[in-house]
Design an enzyme around this catalytic site. Sequence first.
Site, short mmCIF file in Angstrom:
data_model
loop_
_atom_site.label_atom_id
_atom_site.label_comp_id
_atom_site.label_asym_id
_atom_site.label_seq_id
_atom_site.Cartn_x
_atom_site.Cartn_y
_atom_site.Cartn_z
N SER A 154 0.87 -1.18 0.00
CA SER A 154 0.00 0.00 0.00
C SER A 154 0.90 1.22 0.00
CB SER A 154 -0.85 0.01 1.27
OG SER A 154 -1.44 1.28 1.49
N TYR A 167 -2.88 -1.32 10.48
CA TYR A 167 -2.80 -1.51 9.02
C TYR A 167 -1.45 -0.99 8.49
CZ TYR A 167 -4.24 -1.21 4.10
OH TYR A 167 -4.33 -1.36 2.74
C1 BGC Z 1 -6.28 1.46 2.04
C2 BGC Z 1 -7.43 2.31 1.55
C3 BGC Z 1 -6.96 3.73 1.30
C4 BGC Z 1 -5.70 3.77 0.47
C5 BGC Z 1 -5.13 5.17 0.34
C6 BGC Z 1 -5.14 1.59 1.06
O1 BGC Z 1 -4.06 0.75 1.41
O2 BGC Z 1 -6.71 0.12 2.20
O3 BGC Z 1 -8.47 2.30 2.51
O4 BGC Z 1 -8.00 4.43 0.62
O5 BGC Z 1 -4.72 2.93 1.03
O6 BGC Z 1 -5.07 5.85 1.58
#
Ligand code: BGC
Length: 269
Positions: A154, A167
């Site tokens: 991410s 996360y």
């Molecule tokens: C998350 C999303 C978020 C995006 C940008 C992703 O890894 O799961 O919820 O919109 O990152 O912030």
Amino acid sequence: MEKKLKDQVAIVTGASSGIGAGVAKKLAEAGATVIVNHPVPSTQEAADAVVAEIRADGGQGISYQCDVSKEEEVIRMFADLARQFGTVDILVNNAGLQRDSPFNEMTLEQWNFVLGVNLTGQFLCAREAIREFLKRGPVPQRSSALGKIICMSSVHEVIPWAGHANYAASKGGIMLLMKSVAQEFAPKKIRVNSICPGAIQTPINRQAWDTPEALQSLLTLIPYQRIGQPEDIGKAAVWLASDDSDYITGASIFVDGGMTLYPGFSTNG
Ligand code: BGC
């Protein structure tokens, strides 16, 4: 379309919806036989619908239920698939979820659940994939690499995220898990890379795009001025899985419309 992944078997974890479903469809379009992994009985129907779409498009695939955070389930999945399909060539370590909370209110359960799926799940699947690649040995007519692993990270492997410490920690962990495994197995010709999506329009971030006001506010974070789609990630996954990226390993590829470009500084800070 050229079938760059012809005769290859790909597992996509967490592929019953969102980015995983988009990646599964693109890999199938490129000729791979795709295992649409999903976690629990209640996701069976959605996974079967992804498989039905793949087949309607002339591709091949099956659904397979396995909770990637459970060691015995992951071991069983890889053993079953090796038996049924001969081997696995590509793993897309995609399964991931959020359980957001202010940090001072975050429960150990919320922490463990997110780390269990997002990070431990990637460890368990990558380990079984690497064991399978080493056992099978090279098949040069299918790919120059012994195997390919794509980790779904991410933008939050580098962007801190208040209210989402579990996360962000899982994604930061994926970055060095991926790079360490890439370093360890490059001499064996196993390529390991990450895709780092920005805001992709899926159920995980629905509240960020499902009203015009929310979308407008989200776009202030995206210099390219559009929300991403699962196909944007699927196309990057096909490239990373194919020999077109044969010299690439240990890389975090950001597919984010510029979200990591510090958009707040575009008007002189
Ligand atoms: C998350 C999303 C978020 C995006 C940008 C992703 O890894 O799961 O919820 O919109 O990152 O912030």
